[in-house]
Design an enzyme around this catalytic site. Structure first.
Site, PDB file in Angstrom:
ATOM      1  N   CYS A  70       1.738  -4.122  -4.866  1.00 33.88           N
ATOM      2  CA  CYS A  70       3.182  -3.959  -4.828  1.00 33.88           C
ATOM      3  C   CYS A  70       3.460  -2.593  -5.449  1.00 33.88           C
ATOM      4  CB  CYS A  70       3.868  -5.070  -5.625  1.00 33.88           C
ATOM      5  SG  CYS A  70       5.674  -5.037  -5.515  1.00 33.88           S
ATOM      6  N   SER A  71       4.067  -1.708  -4.698  1.00 31.92           N
ATOM      7  CA  SER A  71       4.202  -0.311  -5.125  1.00 31.92           C
ATOM      8  C   SER A  71       5.104  -0.176  -6.352  1.00 31.92           C
ATOM      9  CB  SER A  71       4.769   0.535  -3.989  1.00 31.92           C
ATOM     10  OG  SER A  71       3.916   0.535  -2.874  1.00 31.92           O
ATOM     11  N   ALA A  72       4.953   0.950  -7.035  1.00 34.87           N
ATOM     12  CA  ALA A  72       5.828   1.262  -8.165  1.00 34.87           C
ATOM     13  C   ALA A  72       7.281   1.308  -7.695  1.00 34.87           C
ATOM     14  CB  ALA A  72       5.429   2.602  -8.776  1.00 34.87           C
TER      15      ALA A  72
END
Length: 352
Positions: A70-72
Site C-alpha cells: 500500500c503506497s505512501a
C-alpha cells in the site's frame, strides 16, 4: 483527502512486513501479536509492504523482495491529483493491491465506474472482499494488467500502481481521446511519475513529474544482470574520470538513464577506494564496470555495446544541455514504440 474519505485500516491485511533487526530480511508484523505496532504503521504516512517474494515462503518465514504494498500517502494523493478524476468518469486501475486506492477512485468517479486489475489472484480476492465490506463498488479483475481490460473500454482515466519501463499499447488503445494515463515510470537509475494524454490520432504524449520508486509490473521486472560474463575477454582501460553522479543523484540518474533503457545497475562497496560501479544489458549480453582507485580508475567493458562509453556520452549530453530537470523530459507512445524527448516531442532523444 484520502485519510478523510476512506479509512486505510479497513484495507491493510493483518500481516504486513517490516525490516528485521538484521537490516536485511523482511519479517512479519502481525496485528494479533503486536496490535499497537501494526496500528501505528497503518496510521502513519509510510508505504506498507503487504506481500514478499510473490507470496512464496522461500526464507523460513522471512522475506527479501517486496512484491505488493500500500503506497505512501503522499504518493497516493499526488497520483490522484495528477489523474484528475471527476464524477462519472470511467477509470481503469492497474494493480489493485489492498484495494485502498481503488476505493479512493470509486469515491471520486462514482458507483460502478472503476475497474481494477490485479495479477495475483489471492491479492485480488482480498481486495475484492475489503471493497465489498466497506461498500465501495469496484469491479476487481484477476489478470495481467498489461493487456488492460477491453470489456470496460474506453476509459477516461487509466492509472497504474506498479511501474513500467515500456508503456503497454493496450493502455493507450483503451483510453478515449483526451483521456489521461498516470503511471510510475521505471528508469535505469531512478523513476518518476508520468502523465500522458491520448490524442485523436491514438498517440499518447506527456511529461514526467515527481521522483517515485515503485515495484515493477511482474512481467516487466528487471532482466538478470550479466556482470562478469566473459571477463577474460573484456576490454580494460584506465581513466581519471570518476563518473558516479548518475548512481547517487536521482535527478541525474533519471535523465542519463533515458539513454540506457533496459539496463541494470550495481554498486559494490569493498571499503576504501575499491568501489565498483556496474552496468548490465542482458539482451545484448553486455556489461561494464568502473573500479575506483586513488588517482586512476579502471573501466572494464564486455559485449557488443560499450555501456560505460554510452553512459559518459549520455552524461555529457545532459551537462551540455544545461542539466535539464526531470519535468523537462517527456514521452511519446505510438503503436510502433515509445520515444523520450526534451522540452517538446520534436527534440527526441535518439537511442542506440
Amino acid at each position: 483527502m484520502s485519510g478523510r474519505v476512506v479509512n486505510r485500516e479497513d484495507f491493510i491485511p493483518d500481516e504486513v512486513w517490516v525490516t528485521g533487526d538484521d537490516g536485511f530480511f523482511l519479517v512479519p508484523l502481525r496485528r494479533s501479536e503486536d496490535p499497537e505496532g501494526w496500528l501505528a504503521l497503518v496510521r502513519s504516512d509510510q508505504a506498507i509492504t503487504t506481500q514478499v517474494d510473490d507470496g512464496r515462503d522461500k526464507y523460513d518465514g522471512k522475506g527479501i523482495i517486496p512484491t505488493s504494498s500500500c503506497s505512501a500517502r503522499w504518493v497516493v494523493d499526488r497520483m490522484l491529483d495528477l489523474l484528475g478524476v471527476r464524477p462519472g468518469m470511467r477509470v481503469l486501475e492497474i494493480g489493485t493491491g489492498t484495494g485502498y486506492n481503488a476505493a479512493l477512485l470509486a469515491v471520486q468517479a462514482g458507483s460502478g465506474q472503476v475497474t481494477s486489475m490485479e495479477v495475483d489472484p489471492m491479492i485480488a480476492g482480498q481486495a475484492r472482499a475489503a471493497l465489498d465490506r466497506t461498500g465501495h463498488p469496484v469491479r476487481v479483475i484477476a489478470g495481467d494488467g498489461t493487456a488492460g481490460y477491453p470489456a470496460g473500454a474506453p476509459y477516461d482515466r487509466v492509472i497504474a500502481t506498479a511501474s513500467v519501463s515500456v508503456v503497454p499499447c493496450s493502455w493507450v488503445e483503451q483510453t478515449r481521446p483526451g483521456g489521461r494515463i498516470v503511471f510510475p515510470f521505471a528508469g535505469t537509475f531512478d523513476g518518476a511519475l508520468a502523465v500522458l494524454v491520448v490524442d485523436d490520432d491514438g498517440v499518447a504524449r506527456g511529461r514526467f513529474h515527481d521522483e517515485a520508486g515503485f515495484m515493477r509490473l511482474r512481467n516487466q521486472r528487471r532482466d538478470p544482470h550479466v556482470w562478469w560474463l566473459g571477463e577474460d575477454d573484456a576490454d580494460v582501460r584506465p581513466t581519471r574520470r570518476y563518473l558516479r553522479e548518475p548512481f547517487d543523484d536521482a535527478a541525474t540518474g533519471f535523465a542519463v538513464g533515458l539513454w540506457l533503457p533496459g539496463c541494470t545497475t550495481g554498486d559494490i562497496d569493498e571499503g576504501g577506494p575499491a568501489n565498483t560501479l556496474l552496468l548490465s544489458h542482458s539482451p545484448s549480453q553486455s556489461w561494464a564496470s568502473l573500479t575506483a582507485g586513488l588517482d586512476e580508475h579502471e573501466i572494464t567493458q564486455y559485449g557488443p555495446r560499450r555501456l560505460w562509453d554510452e553512459l559518459e556520452t549520455a552524461y555529457d549530453w545532459w551537462m551540455n544541455s544545461g542539466r535539464p530537470s526531470r519535468d523537462r523530459f517527456g514521452l511519446t507512445v505510438t503503436p510502433d514504440g515509445q520515444t523520450f524527448w526534451l522540452d517538446n516531442p520534436d527534440h527526441a532523444i535518439l537511442l542506440r
